[in-house]
Design an enzyme around this catalytic site. Sequence first.
Site, short mmCIF file in Angstrom:
data_model
loop_
_atom_site.label_atom_id
_atom_site.label_comp_id
_atom_site.label_asym_id
_atom_site.label_seq_id
_atom_site.Cartn_x
_atom_site.Cartn_y
_atom_site.Cartn_z
N GLU A 31 0.82 -1.22 0.00
CA GLU A 31 0.00 0.00 0.00
C GLU A 31 0.85 1.27 0.00
OE1 GLU A 31 -2.13 -1.20 3.42
OE2 GLU A 31 -3.46 -2.53 2.32
N ASP A 87 -0.13 -5.69 9.11
CA ASP A 87 -1.14 -4.94 9.84
C ASP A 87 -1.00 -5.30 11.32
OD1 ASP A 87 -2.31 -3.84 7.62
OD2 ASP A 87 -4.13 -5.04 7.69
N HIS A 144 -0.04 -0.14 10.50
CA HIS A 144 1.00 -1.08 10.10
C HIS A 144 2.17 -1.07 11.09
CE1 HIS A 144 -0.48 -0.51 5.69
NE2 HIS A 144 -1.07 -1.55 6.26
#
Length: 590
Positions: free
Chosen positions: A337, A361, A528
């Site tokens: 991401e 995550d 994260h």
Amino acid sequence: MKKYPKIGIRPTIDGRQGGVRESLEEKTMNLAKAVAELITSNLKNGDGTPVECVIADGTIGRVAESAACAEKFEREGVGATITVTSCWCYGAETMDMNPYYPKAVWGFNGTERPGAVYLAAVLAGHAQKGLPAFGIYGRDVQDLNDNSIPADVAEKILRFARAAQAVATMRGKSYLSMGSVSMGIAGSIVNPDFFQEYLGMRNESIDLTEIIRRMAEGIYDKEEYAKAMAWTEKYCKKNEGNDFNIPEKTKTRAQKDEDWEFIVKMTIIMRDLMQGNPKLKELGFKEEALGHNAIAAGFQGQRQWTDFYPNGDFSEALLNTSFDWNGIREAFVVTTENDACNGVAMLFGHLLTNRAQIFSDVRTYWSPEAVKRVTGKELTGMAANGIIHLINSGATTLDGTGQQTNANGEPAMKPCWEITEGEVEKCLEATTWYPANRDYFRGGGFSSNFLSKGGMPVTMMRLNLIKGLGPVLQIAEGWTVEIDPEIHKLLDERTDRTWPTTWFVPRLCDKPAFKDVYSVMNNWGANHGAISYGHIGQDVITLASMLRIPVCMHNVEEDQIFRPAAWNAFGMDKEGADYRACTTYGPIYK
């Protein structure tokens, strides 16, 4: 072979000729040689080559010799310096004045000559001039003829050198954004001022259509692609997992085969974008052969890419891993991401340890009570106080399986030069590649799934950008843990059974953010985390102080913290002093 920065060793001496200087020449130079040998014997660069040291041509007693040393270090590619002395020297004349080099000074603890007096004097000069330096002073007095480096001194020299080499290695490199902002995630709103001013790095960016262009126009090494496909068929495709998508969203076998071909090409192209590829020049693609000089990169993926094309999970996972179809090699740093903030934390961990980094995550805190309610079973052992579920969409390094082992036979994540072919095969065998969840990833692809072995010491980190304050760093040392397989199955399946899981337990202490496992999760600053093998919090704190990034949360023992000597002037509360010092000095490259 890559070119790495070197560490400069500066032997300083009392400049008084006519007996004083002459009596100290051999001793001072021997100390410098001992420091160089310590560093070269113990520290390696990412490719396994020893960290090189450059010693000044002679001892430094007066300012002309300081200048000559500085000129040599510039020519030799030095990125940090350690000043070494056993005696009194002229502080402002002999100190390192380069504003960009991390600096340390070792003042020999002896009685015949006042090395400690010089250390105190020159550190005062560094503080007064706004050039922070680390002070190294042994706990025990040594005899004048003793050129050994005591254990406490060696520990500080190596801690400094490890972090300083990371600072110098980052300088001048790029962070490559492949795509842009992913799903509004703040970490993927890349801040070029931070990279430039704090890390000395530049930001490069490509639109993701560049990957499609290179596929369509054949701008990749076809021979490598054939080799990569054969390897993928042997080690990854054979471990393809069940397709859990509903029938209307399930791809045909032919479509899945096309996805495998697509993601392998994509992996090669993403790597070429980062570091270039001389093979492309041979094929006539001179511009593309150059790459972006990227020491780290991020791939946006969601949503525009993954809504239409196979996802980046395979590519990110393989690039972050210490091996691929070309064999065992240094892991890359590639963020899911395009979370550049997490990418920086991963880069810190990689440069300090030379090991692959886990991107996850920080998904769920499971309390003992919640686990009992959901599963009917109790957490035990190290997991008894609750666990944090670290999981991401299949992009975690395969080193994170824990299938490598250390000298004691314990699960580990090792530097690439210590990994065996047998361990590579174990990592691959422990990984299942599930067809991507097409509710999330409409374009398909494959996500890795594995369960990290328990018992690995790890450090979770995160860099956050705070408006009005700047960057801050969070650190949580702890361990991976194994839980009852039935508990894992139930918790995993109610999250996502196609993604890799690491169960994490932080080390608790009396600090508010670490009073229990829940508090660690509750105080984490973003979605994260970057997870590095080993308890490296003290090294991260040293690195952060060099970069003037305050640490807002950590569970490292205070006697393990090593920051520049000037930090002592900002108060006795170490965290508050860290904030005040970082604010006062500001970023290195501003």
